[in-house]
Design an enzyme around this catalytic site. Structure first.
Site, short mmCIF file in Angstrom:
data_model
loop_
_atom_site.label_atom_id
_atom_site.label_comp_id
_atom_site.label_asym_id
_atom_site.label_seq_id
_atom_site.Cartn_x
_atom_site.Cartn_y
_atom_site.Cartn_z
N GLU A 86 6.74 -7.34 3.94
CA GLU A 86 5.94 -6.91 2.78
C GLU A 86 4.92 -7.99 2.47
O GLU A 86 5.16 -9.18 2.69
CB GLU A 86 6.86 -6.68 1.57
N ASN B 184 7.46 -2.83 -3.13
CA ASN B 184 6.70 -2.61 -4.36
C ASN B 184 5.20 -2.75 -4.15
O ASN B 184 4.40 -2.09 -4.81
CB ASN B 184 7.17 -3.60 -5.43
N ASN C 233 7.81 4.21 -2.21
CA ASN C 233 8.85 3.18 -2.32
C ASN C 233 9.44 3.17 -3.73
O ASN C 233 8.69 3.10 -4.71
CB ASN C 233 8.26 1.79 -2.02
N GLU C 234 10.75 3.27 -3.83
CA GLU C 234 11.49 3.09 -5.08
C GLU C 234 10.81 3.78 -6.27
O GLU C 234 10.62 3.18 -7.34
CB GLU C 234 11.70 1.60 -5.36
N GLU D 239 16.20 -1.09 2.86
CA GLU D 239 16.21 -2.40 2.22
C GLU D 239 17.65 -2.80 2.01
O GLU D 239 18.40 -2.10 1.31
CB GLU D 239 15.45 -2.41 0.88
N GLN E 109 14.00 -9.52 3.76
CA GLN E 109 12.85 -9.27 4.61
C GLN E 109 12.96 -10.14 5.86
O GLN E 109 14.06 -10.60 6.17
CB GLN E 109 11.58 -9.52 3.82
#
Length: 505
Positions: A27, A72, A172-173, A292, A353
């Site tokens: 990310e 995010n 995402n989320e 994740e 990550q």
């Protein structure tokens, strides 16, 4: 002394292991990209500015697929900012991590990088501040050979062949209030279904991932999964799971049992997906992309790292740079065991990550790169776990935890590759203080020998690898392993993770 026993039988298959289970995640966050994989001034930098020493470690880690560019970050990302001549790329504010994004690295550079490390690119589209049209635009840019505006723009930017990205995350989320474009399950489900249908008009064979809950602790967990899948079941291939674990308040016993929570999480999502399948009368089975997962000391981020000043927008700040201990590596290895046990339905996963940010690989600018403790269980499992995961029918003594109640002291999984007869077994001793004897019946494998063994443990469970001591913690051979007449016996130290490979004599 606690004890456990189980049986390895190649006929007790629990699911074929998809290589995507050993994926990771990059990310635009902290020093993951800039000063992590990408540092043009580094002595090892390649022509694109990527560190060759980091690439060597990524290859050693055995990463199969890499989710990009967030996280995010993606919910505010304008993908077109990261293509074309670097000198013309705009600088933007990244609201997700309160940083400045230079856009020096974008989809073209990153796609080349994933190819160079032998990985597959898994791309996430922005369904936070954007939507269907943006997803179609980046898909066209990435995958269409030529003859359209965005495909020809990619060619003009120097990438003549399409990237052929097969796996796409639809946002995402989106259940998280912290997410730009945070949505209800109803609204997100509709948008995700529209996006999926549109993308399949470009390429019906894409593999699409719809957002599940951002954790099992979310108040909308399960109702979110059910509603989203009711809208998208016919249009997507995966629903995502996200989970992070940390030791809290010195409760090592509960932390070591984190895999119990991951097991319950996976099984609850499977049950919900199967409910929607039955309600729809569908013949399709929904798989899980656990895209994740890791040990993450998130409280540290909120208390120390988080940037909040209105005028403070640093480039590549040091965020989420957790230093991992032996205990963290043991828990990390146990989470891999949980993923393998559910290989029939968890067919993709992304360690979050890859570099510097809650990562197995650390770097210093113009300096060294080194392996964190969690590097080793991932690299060993990725290399040894081949073929099919096996149900080992485990019997174990138990111990009590504050968070998860009574749990097994030992957890384990085995894998078997029918093509070459190779078998691997992965075992965790969760006991905070007791050596545990494990007895394994391997007679169904025939005449086998131990070809390699590895254990992660230490008298100091909080020992870690650092820039000054990069090899403080490394796997050691399992000196206690004895294989006689089809029975493998091992004495496992407290707080330990073990891998053993077997092959025909």
């Amino acid at each position: 002394m606690p004890s456990a026993n189980f049986t390895i039988d190649p006929r007790s298959g629990a699911g074929v292991i998809n290589r995507r289970l050993f994926g990771s995640f990059v990310e635009h966050l902290g020093r993951c990209v800039y000063d992590g994989i990408y540092e043009p001034s580094h002595p090892t930098a390649d022509i694109d500015g990527f560190r060759e020493d980091v690439k060597d470690l990524v290859r050693e880690l055995g990463v199969s697929a890499i989710r990009y560019p967030g996280g995010n970050f993606v919910s505010g990302y304008r993908w077109e900012d990261g293509v074309g001549p670097r000198e013309n790329r705009p600088t933007r504010l990244d609201l997700a991590w309160h940083s400045t994004e230079t856009n020096e690295v974008g989809i073209d550079e990153f796609a080349r990088w994933t190819t160079s490390v032998g990985s597959e690119l898994m791309y996430a589209v922005n369904l936070g501040t954007r939507g269907v049209l943006d997803a179609l635009d980046v898909l066209e840019y990435a995958n269409i050979r030529s003859g359209s505006a965005f495909a020809d723009a990619r060619i003009a930017n120097g990438t003549h062949e399409p990237h052929n990205v097969r796996m796409w995350c639809l946002g995402n989320e989106m259940d998280g209030p912290w997410q730009l474009g945070h949505s209800t399950a109803e609204d997100y489900g509709k948008l995700a279904a529209q996006t999926a249908k549109a993308m399949r008009q470009v390429d019906p064979d894409l593999e699409l991932v719809v957002c599940g809950s951002s954790s099992a602790q979310m108040p909308t967990f399960i109702s979110w999964e059910r509603t989203v899948l009711e809208h998208t079941y016919d249009d997507v291939d995966y629903i995502s799971c996200h989970a992070y674990y940390e030791e809290k308040d010195g409760d090592l016993a509960s932390f070591l049992a984190s895999g119990v929570n991951m097991d319950r999480f996976i099984e609850t999502v499977i049950a919900t997906a199967d409910y929607v399948k039955a309600a729809k009368g569908s013949s399709k089975t929904m798989n899980i992309s656990f895209d994740e997962w890791n040990v993450w000391y998130i409280e540290r981020y909120h208390q120390i790292d988080k940037i909040t000043e209105v005028d403070d927008w640093p480039v590549a700040p040091r965020l989420l740079e957790d230093c991992y201990s032996v205990a963290d590596a043991v828990v990390f290895g146990s989470l891999l065991i949980s993923l393998l046990k559910h290989a029939e339905r968890v067919t993709s996963a992304s360690l979050a990550q890859l570099v510097n940010v809650i990562a197995p690989i650390m770097t210093e600018p113009n300096g060294e790169a080194w392996r964190q403790t969690i590097f080793y269980p991932f690299a060993l499992t990725s290399r040894l776990a081949r073929g099919e995961a096996l149900n080992v029918r485990l019997n174990s003594d138990s111990y009590d935890t504050v968070q998860y109640g009574t749990v097994n002291v030992v957890d384990a999984v085995a894998t078997h590759d029918a093509e070459n007869g190779a078998t691997a077994v992965f075992i965790v001793n969760r006991s905070p203080d007791a050596v545990t004897t494990v007895t394994i019946d391997v007679s169904s494998l025939g005449d086998v020998v131990i070809v390699e063994s590895h254990i992660i443990s230490d008298d100091d469970v909080y020992a870690a690898n650092t820039l000054d001591q990069p090899y403080r913690v490394t796997p050691k051979p399992v000196s206690s392993a004895v294989l006689v007449d089809g029975t493998l016996t091992i004495e496992l130290p407290a707080v330990s993770w073990t891998a053993i490979a077997l092959r025909g004599a």
